[in-house]
Design a protein around this motif. Structure first.
Motif, PDB file in Angstrom:
ATOM      1  N   LYS A 228       0.840  -1.191   0.000  1.00 45.24           N
ATOM      2  CA  LYS A 228       0.000   0.000   0.000  1.00 45.24           C
ATOM      3  C   LYS A 228       0.880   1.248   0.000  1.00 45.24           C
ATOM      4  N   PHE A 229       0.476   2.255  -0.810  1.00 43.46           N
ATOM      5  CA  PHE A 229       1.166   3.534  -0.867  1.00 43.46           C
ATOM      6  C   PHE A 229       0.202   4.623  -0.421  1.00 43.46           C
ATOM      7  N   ARG A 230       0.749   5.630   0.280  1.00 38.82           N
ATOM      8  CA  ARG A 230      -0.091   6.747   0.705  1.00 38.82           C
ATOM      9  C   ARG A 230       0.716   8.035   0.670  1.00 38.82           C
ATOM     10  N   LEU A 231       0.161   9.052  -0.032  1.00 41.21           N
ATOM     11  CA  LEU A 231       0.708  10.407  -0.024  1.00 41.21           C
ATOM     12  C   LEU A 231      -0.464  11.348   0.217  1.00 41.21           C
ATOM     13  N   GLY A 232      -0.592  11.850   1.454  1.00 41.43           N
ATOM     14  CA  GLY A 232      -1.748  12.661   1.809  1.00 41.43           C
ATOM     15  C   GLY A 232      -3.021  11.840   1.694  1.00 41.43           C
ATOM     16  N   HIS A 233      -4.008  12.339   0.922  1.00 47.00           N
ATOM     17  CA  HIS A 233      -5.267  11.611   0.753  1.00 47.00           C
ATOM     18  C   HIS A 233      -5.220  10.627  -0.401  1.00 47.00           C
ATOM     19  N   GLN A 234      -4.086  10.576  -1.106  1.00 45.81           N
ATOM     20  CA  GLN A 234      -3.968   9.688  -2.265  1.00 45.81           C
ATOM     21  C   GLN A 234      -3.447   8.316  -1.817  1.00 45.81           C
ATOM     22  N   ASP A 266       4.211   7.173   2.470  1.00 43.21           N
ATOM     23  CA  ASP A 266       4.216   6.039   3.403  1.00 43.21           C
ATOM     24  C   ASP A 266       3.948   4.753   2.626  1.00 43.21           C
ATOM     25  N   ILE A 267       4.783   3.747   2.869  1.00 43.69           N
ATOM     26  CA  ILE A 267       4.675   2.469   2.174  1.00 43.69           C
ATOM     27  C   ILE A 267       4.586   1.360   3.215  1.00 43.69           C
ATOM     28  N   THR A 268       3.580   0.520   3.090  1.00 45.53           N
ATOM     29  CA  THR A 268       3.431  -0.627   3.994  1.00 45.53           C
ATOM     30  C   THR A 268       3.252  -1.895   3.176  1.00 45.53           C
ATOM     31  N   ALA A 269       3.850  -2.982   3.645  1.00 46.40           N
ATOM     32  CA  ALA A 269       3.728  -4.286   2.993  1.00 46.40           C
ATOM     33  C   ALA A 269       2.869  -5.193   3.862  1.00 46.40           C
ATOM     34  N   TRP A 270       2.007  -5.982   3.206  1.00 46.74           N
ATOM     35  CA  TRP A 270       1.034  -6.807   3.909  1.00 46.74           C
ATOM     36  C   TRP A 270       0.999  -8.209   3.317  1.00 46.74           C
ATOM     37  N   ASP A 271       0.583  -9.144   4.153  1.00 46.93           N
ATOM     38  CA  ASP A 271       0.346 -10.518   3.706  1.00 46.93           C
ATOM     39  C   ASP A 271      -1.150 -10.763   3.702  1.00 46.93           C
ATOM     40  N   ARG A 272      -1.674 -11.147   2.548  1.00 44.19           N
ATOM     41  CA  ARG A 272      -3.108 -11.368   2.399  1.00 44.19           C
ATOM     42  C   ARG A 272      -3.519 -12.684   3.052  1.00 44.19           C
ATOM     43  N   ASP A 273      -4.527 -12.617   3.940  1.00 45.41           N
ATOM     44  CA  ASP A 273      -5.066 -13.799   4.594  1.00 45.41           C
ATOM     45  C   ASP A 273      -6.565 -13.829   4.375  1.00 45.41           C
ATOM     46  N   ALA A 274      -7.054 -14.839   3.675  1.00 42.45           N
ATOM     47  CA  ALA A 274      -8.486 -14.957   3.403  1.00 42.45           C
ATOM     48  C   ALA A 274      -9.231 -15.294   4.676  1.00 42.45           C
ATOM     49  N   GLY A 275     -10.270 -14.517   4.954  1.00 45.42           N
ATOM     50  CA  GLY A 275     -11.131 -14.817   6.083  1.00 45.42           C
ATOM     51  C   GLY A 275     -10.671 -14.256   7.409  1.00 45.42           C
ATOM     52  N   LYS A 276      -9.521 -13.605   7.445  1.00 45.01           N
ATOM     53  CA  LYS A 276      -9.069 -12.992   8.695  1.00 45.01           C
ATOM     54  C   LYS A 276      -8.221 -11.777   8.372  1.00 45.01           C
ATOM     55  N   GLN A 285       9.452   4.561   4.094  1.00 47.47           N
ATOM     56  CA  GLN A 285       9.016   5.873   3.631  1.00 47.47           C
ATOM     57  C   GLN A 285       9.956   6.385   2.545  1.00 47.47           C
ATOM     58  N   ILE A 286       9.414   7.300   1.735  1.00 47.52           N
ATOM     59  CA  ILE A 286      10.219   8.003   0.726  1.00 47.52           C
ATOM     60  C   ILE A 286      10.082   9.489   0.992  1.00 47.52           C
ATOM     61  N   ASP A 287      11.188  10.163   1.243  1.00 49.02           N
ATOM     62  CA  ASP A 287      11.199  11.614   1.427  1.00 49.02           C
ATOM     63  C   ASP A 287      11.427  12.256   0.058  1.00 49.02           C
ATOM     64  N   LEU A 288      10.355  12.795  -0.528  1.00 45.47           N
ATOM     65  CA  LEU A 288      10.445  13.330  -1.881  1.00 45.47           C
ATOM     66  C   LEU A 288      11.316  14.576  -1.960  1.00 45.47           C
ATOM     67  N   SER A 289      11.472  15.292  -0.846  1.00 41.67           N
ATOM     68  CA  SER A 289      12.297  16.502  -0.862  1.00 41.67           C
ATOM     69  C   SER A 289      13.780  16.181  -1.081  1.00 41.67           C
TER      70      SER A 289
END
Length: 691
Positions: A228-234, A266-276, A285-289
């Motif tokens: 998952k990636f997140r920059l502000g509301h995006q 902000d970058i997060t890595a996840w493991d997909r678990d069906a049903g839970k 993180q990536i500091d764009l500045s």
């Protein structure tokens, strides 16, 4: 100067008040509290300390809610697996009555289950110093167990008096719009006084290449990772790569860069678990500045709070002009600007910036006969104009069912097959915005310079709702660039709400799938009739054609091993639901694929049908001059050496990319214009005004 605060108990919950009210400055007790809409409350949610553990691992996934008068006005992001979370999120609220305290509640997020309560507190707004930044320390309590220590929340607040009727505050009460909305907004709806002509300053292009040595989260020693990636509301979410610790994604996402100094992704890595609940693998993180512009950077990022690395390519580029202006300021009505735009997209500039396909100008003029969303029989409508992930907003016209906006929006077109979406909402200061109506207009169906009255539709775009909206749209594009862009993967949308199981949707997809299967069955009957010699001429022709082309193919059925792990009742329910959703989505994909092939041949989108004919004609000419074996040889060499020549290239299939631009039958219905009432004709309106 910053002032500290302390707590006192009201209704068994802590209430915060300022310790030094009558120091230099004006106390809000001198201002009449009954006047509505007079205060702007700026809150910065800093962090939490020593919060309560609610999960089995001795941690929590906390998030914070703010409520005023029983209405939720803000919800923070979720910080996973932490008892000392850092948010650093800002909320800007309009407060009508300071006698109503700010209610602060903290919860632990549980996927698929009811979130756990972690404590709450009240902030007494009447005790805050006006125009003074104040540091606030909130001690969380549970009314049922007042002696339990649930940790603290650190805030910074500023209370400012507002005068007049002008609302120039971004209100996060409308943050979620509605749960079914496609996006979340945080700070786009500004007054015209503070609105800048260029709402974003650049584009951040991220290519997620691969993961290396990720942490194993499943019992088989592997994971099903996604990012998952997140920059502000995006927000973006990658596809799931099953059963691997070294996933190869090759996906690309574009973010809007609003701040000139950059920002933090902000970058997060996840493991997909069906049903839970999905397992957290790690974050980075990536500091764009810290990155230079107009240059591609290869980044190998170590995952914190976990194991492994992520490999990405990041490019920062300047944004083309995207603007909002008044109706009097019109780019296409200025002869010099129009000539410059036409020159930019002329056939002679085919290979200049292939991503810049065209120019779109949208005039949002007015709406008539809107739905009354307020108890007063009126609405406070504003308009959201969307082109893929580009979203711009008009100002709000208060207490009006026939608003006039008279705004001009300009966009740069990256894909001529995009769909322009215009949605009308009713602004509510104390809750999420109410949906009033929506239209979806494919760019290729637009008639330039024509003012049209579009009937507003419901959220699913399947039927009309109350009201019409008047738009005038102009599209200028380079046909060759648009054709080449058709063979490249479509731009992904921001993270949308995950598909839910729907009986009606499942039945509709089954019927669509049945139609596609019946087409194949009828084709099989037709072929079989050739062997039965129902029509001798047709059978003879078929015999000549297929005599040397018959091949037998064998299919093998692979059987998946069944999961032997025992699951609880709730997990089984979620697993069944996930299977049903998967079936629902597969039916939709297969039916859409068949419908798109059909719609290519029945000229639903003439541009695409002509493009297919031109491509086939070109291929026929090439076959006439070059033997097929040489073409296959060149194609094979290109495919096998692609990874060597461009190791980070994104995999794609040109034929599937082409078909993805052809609308399915469901989309054809959604994009179909409804006929407005003759009384809503712009020409008739003008005549009435003259009369």
């Amino acid at each position: 100067m910053l002032y500290s605060c302390k707590l006192k108990s009201v209704c068994n919950l802590p209430v915060i008040y300022n310790k030094k009210i009558n120091t230099a400055g004006t106390s809000n007790t001198d201002v009449p509290l009954a006047v509505p809409g007079m205060y702007q409350l700026d809150i910065t949610l800093r962090r939490g300390q020593s919060l309560a553990a609610r999960d089995r691992g001795g941690t929590s996934d906390p998030y914070v809610k703010f409520k005023i008068g029983g209405k939720e006005v803000f919800r923070s992001k979720i910080i996973h697996k932490s008892l000392n979370p850092v948010w650093e999120e800002k909320a800007c609220l309009l407060v009508e009555h300071l006698k109503e305290p700010l209610y602060i509640k903290v919860f632990d997020y549980d996927f698929g289950l009811q979130d756990d309560f972690m404590g709450s507190a009240f902030l007494d707004l009447t005790q805050l110093e006006l125009n003074r930044p104040t540091d606030v320390t909130v001690t969380l309590k549970d009314p049922r167990y007042p002696d339990h220590d649930l940790g603290i929340i650190l805030l910074s607040v500023v209370l400012t008096p507002k005068e007049g009727e002008h609302r120039d505050v971004t209100m996060l009460m409308r943050k979620s719009w509605k749960r079914s909305s496609k996006f979340q907004t945080q700070s786009l709806h500004l007054s015209d006084v503070h609105r800048k002509p260029h709402l974003w300053r650049g584009i951040v292009s991220i290519t997620l290449i691969e993961g290396r040595d990720l942490k194993a989260m499943d019992s088989n020693g592997l994971s099903d990772p996604y990012v998952k990636f997140r920059l502000g509301h995006q927000k973006y979410k990658s596809k799931i790569m099953p059963k691997t610790l070294n996933p190869q994604w090759r996906e690309q996402f574009d973010f809007h860069l609003y701040e000139e100094r950059g920002g933090i992704i902000d970058i997060t890595a996840w493991d997909r678990d069906a049903g839970k609940r999905d397992d957290f693998i790690g974050r980075c993180q990536i500091d764009l500045s810290a990155l230079s512009r107009e240059q591609t950077h290869k980044l190998v990022l170590q995952l914190e709070e976990g194991e492994g690395h992520l490999v990405l390519l990041v490019t920062l580029t300047a944004s083309a002009t995207v603007s909002i202006s008044d109706l009097s300021i019109n780019s296409l009505e200025d002869p010099k600007e129009r000539e410059e735009i036409l020159k930019r997209y002329s056939p002679l500039r085919i290979f200049h910036n292939l991503k810049d396909v065209g120019f779109l100008q949208v005039k949002v003029i007015r709406a008539e006969g809107l739905m009354a969303a307020d108890v007063t029989g009126k609405s406070d409508p504003f308009c959201v104009v969307e082109l893929n992930n580009d979203r711009l907003l008009t100002h709000t016209v208060y207490k009006n069912l026939n608003p006039e906006w008279n705004k001009v929006f300009t966009f740069n077109i990256k894909d001529i097959h995009s769909v322009l979406e215009v949605t009308v909402y009713d602004e509510d200061r104390d809750r999420s915005a109410d949906f009033l109506g929506k239209v979806a207009i494919p760019l290729l169906s637009i008639q330039n310079g024509e003012q049209k009255a579009y009937v507003l539709k419901n959220k699913q775009l399947t039927g009309p709702t109350k009201g019409v909206i008047y738009l005038e749209i102009d599209v200028i594009f380079n046909a060759v660039k648009a054709s080449l862009r058709t063979l490249i993967p479509k731009e992904q949308k921001y993270i949308e709400e995950e598909n839910r199981l729907s009986k009606q949707l499942l039945l509709r997809n089954f019927i669509r799938m049945k139609r596609c299967v019946m087409v194949l069955v009828n084709a099989a009957y037709y072929i079989n009739s050739c062997f039965d010699w129902d029509s001798p001429a047709r059978s003879l022709a078929a015999f000549v054609v297929v005599e040397d082309m018959l091949e037998d193919e064998e299919e093998e059925d692979d059987k998946d091993d069944k999961d032997s792990e025992k699951k609880g009742f709730i997990n089984k329910i979620y697993a069944i639901q996930e299977v049903c959703i998967s079936v629902q989505n597969i039916l939709d994909e297969v039916a859409s694929f068949g419908e798109r092939i059909k719609n290519t041949f029945n000229w639903t989108i003439p541009f695409l049908s002509w493009l297919a004919i031109v491509a086939l004609c070109a291929f026929t000419v090439i076959l006439y001059f070059i033997p097929l074996r040489y073409i296959v040889l060149v194609w094979g060499i290109n495919k096998f050496t692609k990874k060597l020549r461009s190791p980070y290239a994104i995999d794609n299939n040109e034929l599937l990319d082409f078909l993805s631009r052809v609308p399915s039958d469901v989309q054809v219905v959604q994009y179909q214009e409804l006929k407005p009432d003759p009384s809503h004709s712009p020409c008739k309106r003008k005549k009435n005004n003259l009369g």
